[in-house]
Design a protein around this motif. Structure first.
Motif, PDB file in Angstrom:
ATOM      1  N   MET A   1      33.571  31.242  15.002  1.00 23.51           N
ATOM      2  CA  MET A   1      33.316  29.825  15.213  1.00 23.51           C
ATOM      3  C   MET A   1      31.981  29.464  14.580  1.00 23.51           C
ATOM      4  O   MET A   1      31.109  30.295  14.436  1.00 23.51           O
ATOM      5  CB  MET A   1      33.272  29.556  16.719  1.00 23.51           C
ATOM      6  CG  MET A   1      33.309  28.076  17.047  1.00 23.51           C
ATOM      7  SD  MET A   1      33.019  27.800  18.792  1.00 23.51           S
ATOM      8  CE  MET A   1      34.355  28.704  19.504  1.00 23.51           C
ATOM      9  N   ASP A   2      31.826  28.218  14.232  1.00 22.89           N
ATOM     10  CA  ASP A   2      30.570  27.780  13.654  1.00 22.89           C
ATOM     11  C   ASP A   2      29.431  28.089  14.607  1.00 22.89           C
ATOM     12  O   ASP A   2      29.565  27.959  15.800  1.00 22.89           O
ATOM     13  CB  ASP A   2      30.594  26.265  13.457  1.00 22.89           C
ATOM     14  CG  ASP A   2      31.784  25.827  12.631  1.00 22.89           C
ATOM     15  OD1 ASP A   2      32.042  24.654  12.603  1.00 22.89           O
ATOM     16  OD2 ASP A   2      32.432  26.690  12.023  1.00 22.89           O
TER      17      ASP A   2
ATOM     18  N   TYR B   1      40.033  22.903  13.925  1.00 21.99           N
ATOM     19  CA  TYR B   1      38.963  22.062  14.498  1.00 21.99           C
ATOM     20  C   TYR B   1      38.840  20.693  13.834  1.00 21.99           C
ATOM     21  O   TYR B   1      38.150  19.827  14.329  1.00 21.99           O
ATOM     22  CB  TYR B   1      37.621  22.810  14.346  1.00 21.99           C
ATOM     23  CG  TYR B   1      37.568  23.468  13.005  1.00 21.99           C
ATOM     24  CD1 TYR B   1      37.258  22.735  11.880  1.00 21.99           C
ATOM     25  CD2 TYR B   1      37.964  24.798  12.840  1.00 21.99           C
ATOM     26  CE1 TYR B   1      37.317  23.301  10.627  1.00 21.99           C
ATOM     27  CE2 TYR B   1      38.022  25.375  11.580  1.00 21.99           C
ATOM     28  CZ  TYR B   1      37.692  24.620  10.485  1.00 21.99           C
ATOM     29  OH  TYR B   1      37.763  25.167   9.243  1.00 21.99           O
ATOM     30  N   ARG B   2      39.519  20.481  12.707  1.00 15.60           N
ATOM     31  CA  ARG B   2      39.429  19.177  12.029  1.00 15.60           C
ATOM     32  C   ARG B   2      40.547  18.311  12.609  1.00 15.60           C
ATOM     33  O   ARG B   2      41.546  18.016  11.955  1.00 15.60           O
ATOM     34  CB  ARG B   2      39.621  19.401  10.507  1.00 15.60           C
ATOM     35  CG  ARG B   2      38.881  18.419   9.633  1.00 15.60           C
ATOM     36  CD  ARG B   2      39.009  18.785   8.164  1.00 15.60           C
ATOM     37  NE  ARG B   2      38.268  19.973   7.791  1.00 15.60           N
ATOM     38  CZ  ARG B   2      36.935  20.034   7.658  1.00 15.60           C
ATOM     39  NH1 ARG B   2      36.210  18.962   7.843  1.00 15.60           N
ATOM     40  NH2 ARG B   2      36.345  21.176   7.341  1.00 15.60           N
TER      41      ARG B   2
ATOM     42  N   GLY C   1      38.807  26.182  17.603  1.00 19.00           N
ATOM     43  CA  GLY C   1      37.609  26.487  16.823  1.00 19.00           C
ATOM     44  C   GLY C   1      37.620  27.823  16.111  1.00 19.00           C
ATOM     45  O   GLY C   1      36.828  28.046  15.194  1.00 19.00           O
TER      46      GLY C   1
ATOM     47  N   VAL D   1      38.919  30.175  13.526  1.00 19.16           N
ATOM     48  CA  VAL D   1      39.707  29.995  12.302  1.00 19.16           C
ATOM     49  C   VAL D   1      40.991  30.842  12.341  1.00 19.16           C
ATOM     50  O   VAL D   1      40.930  32.051  12.530  1.00 19.16           O
ATOM     51  CB  VAL D   1      38.864  30.350  11.060  1.00 19.16           C
ATOM     52  CG1 VAL D   1      39.736  30.493   9.824  1.00 19.16           C
ATOM     53  CG2 VAL D   1      37.806  29.273  10.826  1.00 19.16           C
TER      54      VAL D   1
ATOM     55  N   ASP E   1      42.913  26.525   3.807  1.00 17.89           N
ATOM     56  CA  ASP E   1      42.966  27.518   2.729  1.00 17.89           C
ATOM     57  C   ASP E   1      42.080  28.723   3.070  1.00 17.89           C
ATOM     58  O   ASP E   1      42.398  29.857   2.714  1.00 17.89           O
ATOM     59  CB  ASP E   1      42.495  26.888   1.415  1.00 17.89           C
ATOM     60  CG  ASP E   1      41.237  26.058   1.598  1.00 17.89           C
ATOM     61  OD1 ASP E   1      41.358  24.922   2.082  1.00 17.89           O
ATOM     62  OD2 ASP E   1      40.139  26.559   1.299  1.00 17.89           O
ATOM     63  N   GLY E   2      40.980  28.474   3.794  1.00 16.56           N
ATOM     64  CA  GLY E   2      40.113  29.588   4.200  1.00 16.56           C
ATOM     65  C   GLY E   2      40.823  30.471   5.211  1.00 16.56           C
ATOM     66  O   GLY E   2      40.836  31.701   5.105  1.00 16.56           O
ATOM     67  N   ALA E   3      41.450  29.822   6.180  1.00 10.97           N
ATOM     68  CA  ALA E   3      42.168  30.556   7.227  1.00 10.97           C
ATOM     69  C   ALA E   3      43.336  31.341   6.655  1.00 10.97           C
ATOM     70  O   ALA E   3      43.759  32.356   7.221  1.00 10.97           O
ATOM     71  CB  ALA E   3      42.673  29.573   8.275  1.00 10.97           C
TER      72      ALA E   3
ATOM     73  N   ASN F   1      42.384  22.045   1.185  1.00 12.25           N
ATOM     74  CA  ASN F   1      41.431  21.004   0.771  1.00 12.25           C
ATOM     75  C   ASN F   1      40.414  21.575  -0.217  1.00 12.25           C
ATOM     76  O   ASN F   1      39.341  21.029  -0.412  1.00 12.25           O
ATOM     77  CB  ASN F   1      40.752  20.347   1.981  1.00 12.25           C
ATOM     78  CG  ASN F   1      39.978  21.349   2.823  1.00 12.25           C
ATOM     79  OD1 ASN F   1      39.779  22.498   2.425  1.00 12.25           O
ATOM     80  ND2 ASN F   1      39.526  20.913   3.980  1.00 12.25           N
TER      81      ASN F   1
ATOM     82  N   TYR G   1      38.371  24.013  -0.255  1.00 16.87           N
ATOM     83  CA  TYR G   1      37.176  24.754   0.174  1.00 16.87           C
ATOM     84  C   TYR G   1      37.308  25.245   1.606  1.00 16.87           C
ATOM     85  O   TYR G   1      37.874  24.552   2.456  1.00 16.87           O
ATOM     86  CB  TYR G   1      35.916  23.857   0.102  1.00 16.87           C
ATOM     87  CG  TYR G   1      35.621  23.396  -1.305  1.00 16.87           C
ATOM     88  CD1 TYR G   1      34.892  24.194  -2.180  1.00 16.87           C
ATOM     89  CD2 TYR G   1      36.121  22.182  -1.773  1.00 16.87           C
ATOM     90  CE1 TYR G   1      34.665  23.801  -3.488  1.00 16.87           C
ATOM     91  CE2 TYR G   1      35.897  21.774  -3.082  1.00 16.87           C
ATOM     92  CZ  TYR G   1      35.169  22.591  -3.931  1.00 16.87           C
ATOM     93  OH  TYR G   1      34.946  22.200  -5.226  1.00 16.87           O
TER      94      TYR G   1
ATOM     95  N   HIS H   1      31.861  20.286   4.915  1.00 14.96           N
ATOM     96  CA  HIS H   1      32.643  21.028   5.910  1.00 14.96           C
ATOM     97  C   HIS H   1      32.437  20.485   7.327  1.00 14.96           C
ATOM     98  O   HIS H   1      33.382  20.244   8.057  1.00 14.96           O
ATOM     99  CB  HIS H   1      32.274  22.513   5.855  1.00 14.96           C
ATOM    100  CG  HIS H   1      32.760  23.269   7.050  1.00 14.96           C
ATOM    101  ND1 HIS H   1      34.095  23.539   7.252  1.00 14.96           N
ATOM    102  CD2 HIS H   1      32.096  23.769   8.132  1.00 14.96           C
ATOM    103  CE1 HIS H   1      34.229  24.197   8.399  1.00 14.96           C
ATOM    104  NE2 HIS H   1      33.038  24.327   8.947  1.00 14.96           N
TER     105      HIS H   1
HETATM  106  C1  TPP Z   1      37.413  33.759  13.100  1.00 17.29           C
HETATM  107  C2  TPP Z   1      36.401  32.838  12.493  1.00 17.29           C
HETATM  108  N1  TPP Z   1      35.708  33.226  11.408  1.00 17.29           N
HETATM  109  C3  TPP Z   1      34.799  32.397  10.852  1.00 17.29           C
HETATM  110  C4  TPP Z   1      34.563  31.164  11.390  1.00 17.29           C
HETATM  111  C5  TPP Z   1      33.543  30.224  10.751  1.00 17.29           C
HETATM  112  N2  TPP Z   1      34.237  29.164  10.045  1.00 17.29           N
HETATM  113  C6  TPP Z   1      34.426  27.952  10.583  1.00 17.29           C
HETATM  114  S1  TPP Z   1      35.298  26.949   9.604  1.00 17.29           S
HETATM  115  C7  TPP Z   1      35.420  28.119   8.397  1.00 17.29           C
HETATM  116  C8  TPP Z   1      36.123  27.806   7.102  1.00 17.29           C
HETATM  117  C9  TPP Z   1      37.567  27.542   7.250  1.00 17.29           C
HETATM  118  O1  TPP Z   1      38.041  26.890   6.099  1.00 17.29           O
HETATM  119  P1  TPP Z   1      39.500  26.343   5.985  1.00 17.29           P
HETATM  120  O2  TPP Z   1      40.430  27.229   6.702  1.00 17.29           O
HETATM  121  O3  TPP Z   1      39.778  26.099   4.560  1.00 17.29           O
HETATM  122  O4  TPP Z   1      39.491  24.959   6.780  1.00 17.29           O
HETATM  123  P2  TPP Z   1      38.757  23.587   6.449  1.00 17.29           P
HETATM  124  O5  TPP Z   1      37.428  23.631   7.137  1.00 17.29           O
HETATM  125  O6  TPP Z   1      38.656  23.476   4.994  1.00 17.29           O
HETATM  126  O7  TPP Z   1      39.589  22.507   7.063  1.00 17.29           O
HETATM  127  C10 TPP Z   1      34.788  29.276   8.782  1.00 17.29           C
HETATM  128  C11 TPP Z   1      34.695  30.486   7.944  1.00 17.29           C
HETATM  129  C12 TPP Z   1      35.303  30.794  12.538  1.00 17.29           C
HETATM  130  N3  TPP Z   1      35.164  29.609  13.132  1.00 17.29           N
HETATM  131  N4  TPP Z   1      36.224  31.635  13.064  1.00 17.29           N
END
Ligand code: TPP
Ligand code: MG
Length: 482
Positions: A1-2, A210-211, A257, A259, A288-290, A317, A319, A384
């Motif tokens: 989480m952030d 979380y968005r 929260g 990811v 895309d990160g998840a 999106n 990023y 972000h």
């Molecule tokens: C398990 C985990 N790792 C890292 C984080 C930190 N974190 C919060 S948002 C994020 C990026 C996620 O990006 P994406 O999935 O593309 O979603 P977007 O924010 O672009 O909607 C990260 C690494 C987290 N909240 N949970």
């Protein structure tokens, strides 16, 4: 989480009410100001998510004409930017420059113009060509055209505008330190939420990360409840105890929260649908990160094995925090990453494309074929989170290009106007009504009281479970009520 901001770094917010500052500059200008502000910010380190005072400079006093407080270079930059908009997309320039609240007489005039045209004057429905969807493990895909009724168009326009304006207001309240903590905005991605809802029903289920403000709205939450949740007030959708990332409504499971963690939860909901045999499905959204997380692949496997009615939707999106898809993913073809799961790659900036693809995916699930994966190619206008100015890892040209060429609201507006499905005055009236709704909600969200301490341990269980915090409350015994 952030990572969370340390309390000591920021001044305390007002405990109960904070005044809403009436502003003479338009929110469209605010939006643009903010973009300008963001673009002019110095380089930031990547992947930091800690709100600091430095990263969240106090909002300029918007009770006075904002132009007076803007420096020459900023003004030059703004007019240059506006010119770019004007040249490439006149209707966007229009919305950026003419979105000021209309004075009463003009409002009345606009109503007259709108009402002087009867419904018979408008095209009741039109069919549009939409972008071809890329397919993975599918012989056929969604149609290449989409039919839009006037009623649907007006509804989609209003909902997307409401999300956009709500996020811009949240940005403003955050900078005034009325909203605190985590806050991830969804502006730019509106066509995803609205298009998805257009392809399923509210009896279906949805879970996201979380968005989540936009989905809270499309799933039936009100702007008031969302804004009051953001400010942590009693009237919030989670009674002021959840905040930005933790909002829920019927058949909407948040707001998560961690990811990727919502994706297996969504599969659980889909398993329940299958078990109950109710013909419902679950949409499980992630970024895309998840998409690179292990638990997502485990979920693909189980969902496919058990033929669960689940639509995996990757909102690409571009990023994950400050990391572009090219830097994070060995394959950026997210729609193919379910391997044995059929996939679609869809223009996520076009509400009609998203709707048609979702309908197709929903039919797939409901016919018992199991999961399907959709990648929606979209873009977030904000950084972000509120601590990210969003310009150290992407260029200002990139953001402007998307805003001017692919804005989801402008695209729909264009289609409706050029096909006589609505009048410009009518859309302006919607804008004014939306603006008013947001202002009223913000007023409520800053005057409604915070939840009482007695409620601290309430609303944890859906039913009336007894609940006691052992040893944690020496001065009082906290009880739970539902
Ligand atoms: C398990 C985990 N790792 C890292 C984080 C930190 N974190 C919060 S948002 C994020 C990026 C996620 O990006 P994406 O999935 O593309 O979603 P977007 O924010 O672009 O909607 C990260 C690494 C987290 N909240 N949970
Ligand atoms: Mg992302």
């Amino acid at each position: 989480m952030d990572s969370q901001v340390s309390e000591s770094t920021l001044p305390e917010p007002p405990i109960t009410s904070a005044p809403i500052i009436a502003h003479s500059s338009t929110e469209a200008e605010m939006d643009f100001d903010q973009l300008t502000l963001e673009l002019s910010s110095p380089e930031r380190p990547l992947n930091t998510d800690q709100p600091t005072q430095e990263l969240n400079p106090p909002e300029p006093d918007i009770s006075t004409n904002s132009n007076t407080s803007i420096s020459e270079p900023q003004l030059a930059e703004r007019s240059q930017n506006t010119d770019i908009m004007l040249l490439s997309r006149p209707e966007i320039a229009l919305s950026l420059t003419e979105d000021a609240p209309l004075p009463e007489p003009q409002l009345a005039a606009a109503s007259m113009v709108a009402s002087s045209r009867s419904y018979a004057d408008f095209t009741p429905e039109a069919t549009f060509d939409i972008k071809k969807v890329d397919l993975h493990r599918l012989e056929e895909g969604p149609p290449l055209t989409a039919t839009l009724t006037r009623e649907e168009g007006l509804k989609y326009y209003r909902t997307m505008q409401t999300i956009r304006r709500m996020e811009l207001k949240a940005d403003q309240l955050y900078k005034q330190k009325i909203i605190r903590g985590f806050c991830h905005l969804y502006d730019g991605q509106e066509a995803c939420a609205v298009g998805i809802e257009g392809g399923i029903t509210l009896s279906d289920h949805l879970i996201t990360a979380y968005r989540a403000h936009g989905y809270t709205l499309t799933r039936g939450g009100t702007v008031r409840e969302i804004m009051a949740e953001l400010t942590g007030r009693r009237g919030g959708i989670a009674k002021g105890k959840g905040g930005s990332m933790h909002m829920y409504t019927k058949n909407f499971y948040g707001g998560n929260g961690i990811v990727g963690a919502q994706v297996p939860l969504g599969a659980g909901v889909a398993l329940a649908c299958k078990y109950l045999g109710n013909d419902q499905l679950c949409v499980s959204l992630y970024g895309d990160g998840a998409a690179n997380q292990g638990q997502i692949f485990e979920t693909y496997n189980m969902s496919s094995l058990w033929k669960l009615p689940i639509i995996f939707i990757c909102e690409n999106n571009q990023y994950g925090m400050g990391t572009s898809v090219e830097r994070s993913s060995a394959s950026t073809e997210y729609y193919k990453r379910g391997d044995y799961i059929p996939g679609l790659r869809v223009d996520g900036m076009d509400v009609l494309c998203v709707r048609e693809a979702t309908k197709f995916a929903a039919d797939h699930c409901r016919s018992g074929k199991g999961p399907i994966l959709m990648e929606l190619q979209t873009y977030r206008y904000h950084g972000h989170s509120m601590s990210d100015p969003g310009v150290s890892y992407r260029t200002r040209e990139e953001i402007q290009e998307v805003r001017s060429k692919s804005d989801p609201i402008s695209m729909l507006k264009d289609r409706m106007l050029s096909n006589n499905m609505a009048s410009i005055e009518e859309l302006k009236e919607i804008d004014i009504a939306v603006r008013k709704e947001i202002e009223d909600a913000a007023q409520f969200a800053t005057t409604d009281p915070e939840p009482p301490l007695d409620d601290l341990c309430s609303h944890i269980f859906a039913n009336d479970q007894p609940f006691e915090v052992r040893g944690a409350t020496p001065w009082t015994k906290l009880t739970s009520t539902s």
